[in-house]
Scaffold this motif. Structure first.
Motif, PDB file in Angstrom:
ATOM      1  N   VAL A 179      51.596  57.418  34.746  1.00 26.49           N
ATOM      2  CA  VAL A 179      50.421  56.739  34.189  1.00 26.49           C
ATOM      3  C   VAL A 179      50.843  55.825  33.038  1.00 26.49           C
ATOM      4  O   VAL A 179      50.477  54.651  32.978  1.00 26.49           O
ATOM      5  N   ARG A 180      51.660  56.367  32.151  1.00 24.56           N
ATOM      6  CA  ARG A 180      52.107  55.576  31.014  1.00 24.56           C
ATOM      7  C   ARG A 180      53.005  54.412  31.454  1.00 24.56           C
ATOM      8  O   ARG A 180      52.922  53.311  30.928  1.00 24.56           O
ATOM      9  N   VAL A 181      53.839  54.658  32.445  1.00 24.17           N
ATOM     10  CA  VAL A 181      54.767  53.624  32.920  1.00 24.17           C
ATOM     11  C   VAL A 181      54.003  52.477  33.587  1.00 24.17           C
ATOM     12  O   VAL A 181      54.295  51.303  33.356  1.00 24.17           O
ATOM     13  N   LYS A 182      53.008  52.811  34.406  1.00 26.83           N
ATOM     14  CA  LYS A 182      52.218  51.759  35.054  1.00 26.83           C
ATOM     15  C   LYS A 182      51.422  50.960  34.029  1.00 26.83           C
ATOM     16  O   LYS A 182      51.317  49.730  34.119  1.00 26.83           O
ATOM     17  N   LEU A 183      50.860  51.672  33.056  1.00 26.65           N
ATOM     18  CA  LEU A 183      50.089  50.988  32.023  1.00 26.65           C
ATOM     19  C   LEU A 183      50.981  50.042  31.223  1.00 26.65           C
ATOM     20  O   LEU A 183      50.567  48.935  30.855  1.00 26.65           O
ATOM     21  N   ALA A 184      52.217  50.468  30.971  1.00 24.89           N
ATOM     22  CA  ALA A 184      53.170  49.610  30.256  1.00 24.89           C
ATOM     23  C   ALA A 184      53.459  48.345  31.052  1.00 24.89           C
ATOM     24  O   ALA A 184      53.624  47.256  30.477  1.00 24.89           O
ATOM     25  N   ILE A 226      46.728  40.543  21.305  1.00 25.88           N
ATOM     26  CA  ILE A 226      46.042  41.848  21.295  1.00 25.88           C
ATOM     27  C   ILE A 226      44.913  41.860  22.328  1.00 25.88           C
ATOM     28  O   ILE A 226      44.719  42.857  23.048  1.00 25.88           O
ATOM     29  N   ALA A 227      44.179  40.740  22.413  1.00 22.91           N
ATOM     30  CA  ALA A 227      43.103  40.646  23.415  1.00 22.91           C
ATOM     31  C   ALA A 227      43.667  40.796  24.820  1.00 22.91           C
ATOM     32  O   ALA A 227      43.067  41.458  25.684  1.00 22.91           O
ATOM     33  N   ALA A 228      44.843  40.194  25.060  1.00 19.77           N
ATOM     34  CA  ALA A 228      45.462  40.302  26.386  1.00 19.77           C
ATOM     35  C   ALA A 228      45.909  41.742  26.660  1.00 19.77           C
ATOM     36  O   ALA A 228      45.772  42.236  27.793  1.00 19.77           O
ATOM     37  N   CYS A 229      46.440  42.409  25.631  1.00 17.56           N
ATOM     38  CA  CYS A 229      46.855  43.810  25.806  1.00 17.56           C
ATOM     39  C   CYS A 229      45.657  44.694  26.133  1.00 17.56           C
ATOM     40  O   CYS A 229      45.739  45.580  26.988  1.00 17.56           O
ATOM     41  N   ILE A 230      44.525  44.437  25.446  1.00 18.20           N
ATOM     42  CA  ILE A 230      43.304  45.210  25.727  1.00 18.20           C
ATOM     43  C   ILE A 230      42.855  44.964  27.174  1.00 18.20           C
ATOM     44  O   ILE A 230      42.469  45.899  27.888  1.00 18.20           O
ATOM     45  N   ALA A 231      42.955  43.695  27.600  1.00 16.41           N
ATOM     46  CA  ALA A 231      42.610  43.383  28.998  1.00 16.41           C
ATOM     47  C   ALA A 231      43.546  44.107  29.957  1.00 16.41           C
ATOM     48  O   ALA A 231      43.117  44.588  31.015  1.00 16.41           O
ATOM     49  N   GLY A 232      44.841  44.197  29.589  1.00 17.23           N
ATOM     50  CA  GLY A 232      45.794  44.921  30.428  1.00 17.23           C
ATOM     51  C   GLY A 232      45.456  46.386  30.541  1.00 17.23           C
ATOM     52  O   GLY A 232      45.568  46.985  31.617  1.00 17.23           O
ATOM     53  N   VAL A 233      45.001  46.987  29.423  1.00 22.05           N
ATOM     54  CA  VAL A 233      44.608  48.399  29.443  1.00 22.05           C
ATOM     55  C   VAL A 233      43.334  48.586  30.269  1.00 22.05           C
ATOM     56  O   VAL A 233      43.203  49.547  31.040  1.00 22.05           O
ATOM     57  N   ILE A 234      42.395  47.620  30.132  1.00 20.93           N
ATOM     58  CA  ILE A 234      41.130  47.712  30.876  1.00 20.93           C
ATOM     59  C   ILE A 234      41.369  47.668  32.381  1.00 20.93           C
ATOM     60  O   ILE A 234      40.778  48.441  33.150  1.00 20.93           O
ATOM     61  N   ILE A 235      42.270  46.763  32.816  1.00 24.63           N
ATOM     62  CA  ILE A 235      42.529  46.667  34.253  1.00 24.63           C
ATOM     63  C   ILE A 235      43.481  47.764  34.711  1.00 24.63           C
ATOM     64  O   ILE A 235      43.388  48.270  35.826  1.00 24.63           O
ATOM     65  N   GLY A 236      44.409  48.150  33.815  1.00 18.68           N
ATOM     66  CA  GLY A 236      45.399  49.151  34.210  1.00 18.68           C
ATOM     67  C   GLY A 236      44.840  50.558  34.245  1.00 18.68           C
ATOM     68  O   GLY A 236      45.165  51.332  35.156  1.00 18.68           O
ATOM     69  N   GLY A 237      43.999  50.909  33.270  1.00 16.62           N
ATOM     70  CA  GLY A 237      43.489  52.272  33.173  1.00 16.62           C
ATOM     71  C   GLY A 237      42.776  52.766  34.426  1.00 16.62           C
ATOM     72  O   GLY A 237      43.189  53.765  35.030  1.00 16.62           O
ATOM     73  N   TRP A 288      60.201  52.062  35.980  1.00 12.54           N
ATOM     74  CA  TRP A 288      59.405  51.229  36.891  1.00 12.54           C
ATOM     75  C   TRP A 288      59.993  51.274  38.295  1.00 12.54           C
ATOM     76  O   TRP A 288      59.273  51.341  39.281  1.00 12.54           O
ATOM     77  N   LEU A 289      61.325  51.198  38.382  1.00 18.44           N
ATOM     78  CA  LEU A 289      61.989  51.225  39.688  1.00 18.44           C
ATOM     79  C   LEU A 289      61.699  52.523  40.424  1.00 18.44           C
ATOM     80  O   LEU A 289      61.367  52.520  41.622  1.00 18.44           O
ATOM     81  N   TYR A 290      61.785  53.662  39.729  1.00 21.88           N
ATOM     82  CA  TYR A 290      61.539  54.957  40.371  1.00 21.88           C
ATOM     83  C   TYR A 290      60.089  55.063  40.822  1.00 21.88           C
ATOM     84  O   TYR A 290      59.808  55.546  41.927  1.00 21.88           O
ATOM     85  N   VAL A 291      59.158  54.611  39.958  1.00 22.34           N
ATOM     86  CA  VAL A 291      57.733  54.675  40.308  1.00 22.34           C
ATOM     87  C   VAL A 291      57.434  53.779  41.501  1.00 22.34           C
ATOM     88  O   VAL A 291      56.641  54.133  42.380  1.00 22.34           O
ATOM     89  N   ARG A 292      58.102  52.634  41.543  1.00 23.75           N
ATOM     90  CA  ARG A 292      57.861  51.706  42.654  1.00 23.75           C
ATOM     91  C   ARG A 292      58.297  52.316  43.988  1.00 23.75           C
ATOM     92  O   ARG A 292      57.628  52.163  45.002  1.00 23.75           O
ATOM     93  N   HIS A 293      59.409  53.018  43.993  1.00 19.15           N
ATOM     94  CA  HIS A 293      59.929  53.564  45.248  1.00 19.15           C
ATOM     95  C   HIS A 293      59.237  54.860  45.648  1.00 19.15           C
ATOM     96  O   HIS A 293      58.956  55.065  46.830  1.00 19.15           O
ATOM     97  N   ASP A 294      58.972  55.751  44.708  1.00 17.56           N
ATOM     98  CA  ASP A 294      58.328  57.026  45.055  1.00 17.56           C
ATOM     99  C   ASP A 294      57.694  57.615  43.795  1.00 17.56           C
ATOM    100  O   ASP A 294      58.392  58.170  42.938  1.00 17.56           O
TER     101      ASP A 294
END
Length: 323
Positions: A221-226, A109-120, A203-209
């Protein structure tokens, strides 16, 4: 010279094409796991320990591959998630006497919170700005660990207890080799399922365009955060078992160099390609060890070999060929 290089590259591509079939890839993976399972029976302690480290990097590289390879988000501070998992489990088990298995969910959970902190805050950033922010995040985590009392400051944490399962204490180097082999297999399966999932296609679609993906109804936003949160879980799992394997951790275990090595494994192997990332992780760890007899020149020669690989295989040793 260029003709010989072209022929060699063509032979390598045909060899990879042989294993593009999912059935053949599965058979290859089963064969590799079987060989890896019997290696501790024929290898000494030193070689087994090196292979354990290589398996740890397989887990970490597959986690970063989700962020960099699948979603196309450059991350230069991935060691921060590695550190969050390691310190969380170390603090809970060594300082608060938590059971190891009960301490894993809070660490994740701590790692997920860190992921949200850096991702947001970084969701609207691209390329070099994103790299700078993630680099800063990695250094903030490391300097926080160096200055906080609960993390043991510069000395770090020690006497982290080994885990036990049904009364059996996991404490030998062979035990941890099999633990990391199991983690690597689980990481490969999870990466494969994510790659072929609806989220993986997003993820593939977001990565390309990104703009085209958003026009198709994908919430970028949701896809990148995931991607950040999923990658952080992989990193935290690696850190959790890294800490109990060594029994002691310090801030220098999670330096910028660690982030670079993990990123090198992903880029060298082939971003987005699971077998390529595994191959890259083994090359990064085993390469300097195989050149150890050369003494101080080994890192120079290894760097030259890396440079040649990147010149001859600019998309990675085993690049992705997804349409």
């Amino acid at each position: 010279m260029s003709t010989a290089t072209g022929r060699a590259t063509g032979l390598i591509d045909r060899l990879y094409a042989t294993f593009e079939s999912p059935r053949r890839q599965m058979l290859l993976m089963i064969a590799i796991v079987f060989v890896m399972a019997i290696l501790p029976l024929i290898m000494g302690r030193y070689t087994t320990t090196i292979m354990t480290n290589a398996l740890l990097y397989v887990v970490l590289a597959l986690g970063l591959n989700i962020v960099v390879g699948y979603a196309g988000l450059l991350d230069l501070g991935y060691a921060a998630f590695f550190a969050v998992g390691a310190y969380s489990i170390g603090i809970l088990t060594a300082q608060f006497d938590w059971n190891f298995w009960l301490a894993i969910p809070p660490a994740l959970i701590a790692a997920c919170i860190a992921g949200v902190i850096i991702g947001g805050p970084t969701l609207r950033l691209r390329s070099d700005y994103l790299a700078i922010v993630t680099l800063g995040f990695g250094e903030i985590v490391r300097f926080s660990a160096r200055n906080l009392e609960i993390t043991g400051r510069a000395s770090g944490l020690s006497n982290i207890p080994e885990p036990s399962l049904f009364g059996y204490v996991i404490d030998s180097y062979v035990d941890f080799y099999y633990v990391f082999l199991l983690l690597a297999v689980c990481a490969v399966i999870a990466s494969h399922r994510l790659y072929h999932s609806r989220l993986g296609r997003a993820w593939l679609y977001v990565r390309h365009d990104e703009d085209a993906a958003e026009a198709m109804g994908i919430n970028r936003v949701r896809v990148k955060l995931a991607a950040y949160v999923t990658g952080s879980v992989f990193g935290a799992i690696g850190g959790i078992f890294f800490s109990v394997n060594l029994g002691a951790i310090s801030p220098e275990s999670f330096s910028f160099e660690q982030s670079v090595l993990i990123l090198m494994a992903v880029i060298l192997g082939g971003m987005g390609k699971i077998p390529g990332v595994i191959l890259g992780a083994f090359i990064i760890i085993l390469g300097p060890e195989l050149l150890r007899d050369l003494g101080e020149l080994r890192l120079l020669l290894f760097a030259v070999i890396m440079l040649l690989i990147m010149l001859l295989r600019p998309s990675g040793i085993w690049p992705e060929r997804r349409n």
